[in-house]
Design a protein around this motif. Structure first.
Motif, PDB file in Angstrom:
ATOM      1  N   LYS A 147       0.865  -1.179   0.000  1.00 61.66           N
ATOM      2  CA  LYS A 147       0.000   0.000   0.000  1.00 61.66           C
ATOM      3  C   LYS A 147       0.893   1.217   0.000  1.00 61.66           C
ATOM      4  O   LYS A 147       1.954   1.224   0.611  1.00 61.66           O
ATOM      5  N   THR A 152      -5.556   3.676  -3.836  1.00 68.02           N
ATOM      6  CA  THR A 152      -6.199   2.965  -2.736  1.00 68.02           C
ATOM      7  C   THR A 152      -5.980   1.476  -2.946  1.00 68.02           C
ATOM      8  O   THR A 152      -6.044   0.976  -4.060  1.00 68.02           O
ATOM      9  N   TRP A 154      -3.733  -2.191  -2.637  1.00 68.90           N
ATOM     10  CA  TRP A 154      -2.375  -2.672  -2.895  1.00 68.90           C
ATOM     11  C   TRP A 154      -2.027  -2.485  -4.357  1.00 68.90           C
ATOM     12  O   TRP A 154      -2.874  -2.610  -5.238  1.00 68.90           O
TER      13      TRP A 154
END
Length: 196
Positions: A147, A152, A154
């Motif tokens: 992240k 937003t 991974w």
């Protein structure tokens, strides 16, 4: 001694390193074991230096990853590497794997030296297309699935080894790094190395 191609199901044989699943890594026959490939089996008893070379070659050539220099490397050498003797067994026709190994007495006629290397806890990063870090302008080719900013969830972020900045390079903005850029970067890296 029986070889893999001549062995009947459940028969012992001697591994040559040419059986299915083996790669030559740093000149050593090695195979990933387990469903997750969390261990390597290398034929012969390897020195610590060769264990590191085989492990690095496996990650680089087979997985397309680089191993990060962390404490897990030292742990891999001290508690994650086991030198033993094995005997190979040809698996039956219904098995997913063509062969498996068991521990063996070193004096057994089918015993051969082997090294098991636990690699599951090593910190790794993907090898990616070289890209210039927007923060320090140095060249980086590493990515991490993590992240990070600008997204937003991974994603595969570029990770600068020099300043640890994370960024998502736009696919259309990727530009090749020239040999001149790489040579300049090497000179800059050498200038920052302190010789003791």
């Amino acid at each position: 001694m029986t070889i893999f191609t001549d062995a009947a199901p459940d028969e012992l044989f001697v591994l040559s390193g040419t059986e299915p699943g083996f790669d030559r890594l740093h000149g050593i026959p090695a195979a990933a074991l387990g469903e997750e490939g969390d261990r390597l089996l290398a034929l012969s008893h390897l020195t610590d230096r060769t264990v590191l070379a085989v492990t690095s070659a496996y990650h680089r050539r087979v997985l397309g990853e680089l191993i990060m220099p962390t404490n897990e490397l030292a742990d891999m050498l001290t508690i994650g590497t086991r030198r033993t003797h094995i005997q190979a067994v040809r698996a039956g026709r219904d098995d997913d794997c063509p062969w498996y190994v068991d521990d063996a007495d070193p004096d057994a006629p089918t015993a051969q030296p082997a090294t098991f290397i636990a690699i599951e806890w090593l910190e790794r990063e993907d090898i990616a297309i070289p890209s210039r870090c927007p923060a320090c302008t140095r060249i980086s080719r590493s990515t991490r699935f993590t992240k990070g900013p600008d997204h937003t969830g991974w994603s595969h972020y570029h990770h600068c080894r020099h300043c640890t900045h994370l960024w998502l390079p736009p696919v259309t903005a990727l530009h090749p790094i020239t040999d001149q850029d790489a040579a300049h970067q090497r000179r800059a890296d050498l200038a920052t190395v302190k010789i003791r």
